[in-house]
Enzyme design. Sequence first.
Site, PDB file in Angstrom:
ATOM      1  CB  CYS A  53       4.193   8.003   4.748  1.00 42.11           C
ATOM      2  SG  CYS A  53       3.379   8.849   3.373  1.00 42.11           S
ATOM      3  CB  CYS A  80       5.080  12.936   4.860  1.00 42.75           C
ATOM      4  SG  CYS A  80       4.070  11.792   5.825  1.00 42.75           S
ATOM      5  CB  CYS A 125      -0.109   9.061   5.377  1.00 40.60           C
ATOM      6  SG  CYS A 125       1.068   9.917   6.448  1.00 40.60           S
ATOM      7  CB  CYS A 185       1.349  13.675   3.762  1.00 41.15           C
ATOM      8  SG  CYS A 185       1.464  11.986   3.140  1.00 41.15           S
ATOM      9  CB  CYS A 231      -4.961  -4.669   1.329  1.00 33.90           C
ATOM     10  SG  CYS A 231      -4.448  -5.289  -0.269  1.00 33.90           S
TER      11      CYS A 231
END
Length: 142
Positions: free
Chosen positions: A49, A52, A97, A100, A122
Amino acid sequence: MSNYPVQKSDEEWRAVLSPEQFRVLREKGTERPGTSKFNGFHESGVYNCAGCDTPLYKSSTKFDAHCGWPAFYEGVPGAIETHTDTSFGMKRIEITCKNCGGHLGHVFEGEGYNTPTDKRHCVNGISLKFTPANEEAKESKA
């Protein structure tokens, strides 16, 4: 605020994300198709991510869907959550995510891709950062 382990104010997010990353990750935007550096990218490693640094996807699950965005057939177990998205007058499954709450993109099923899950995550490439396999090995030895 949310119930995610990583919580920051908009001001704190803006301090660590580019304006485009903030628009996509925090405001649920979409990057223009075909603009991600991860389209056609095939190095071995892990996609984290961009907000984070949580590991989200292994390179072994990435495939060429030719859809304009990086595509994966599954995420790292426990790293991604899904939500129903009814924006733009359609029903889609949003992926975020789990650490976060950053918006990653959408997941589509039953499109007939030759993958083990018949799913296509995607993902906005700007939502990701990449750790090469050799860097990952160094970190695990430390």
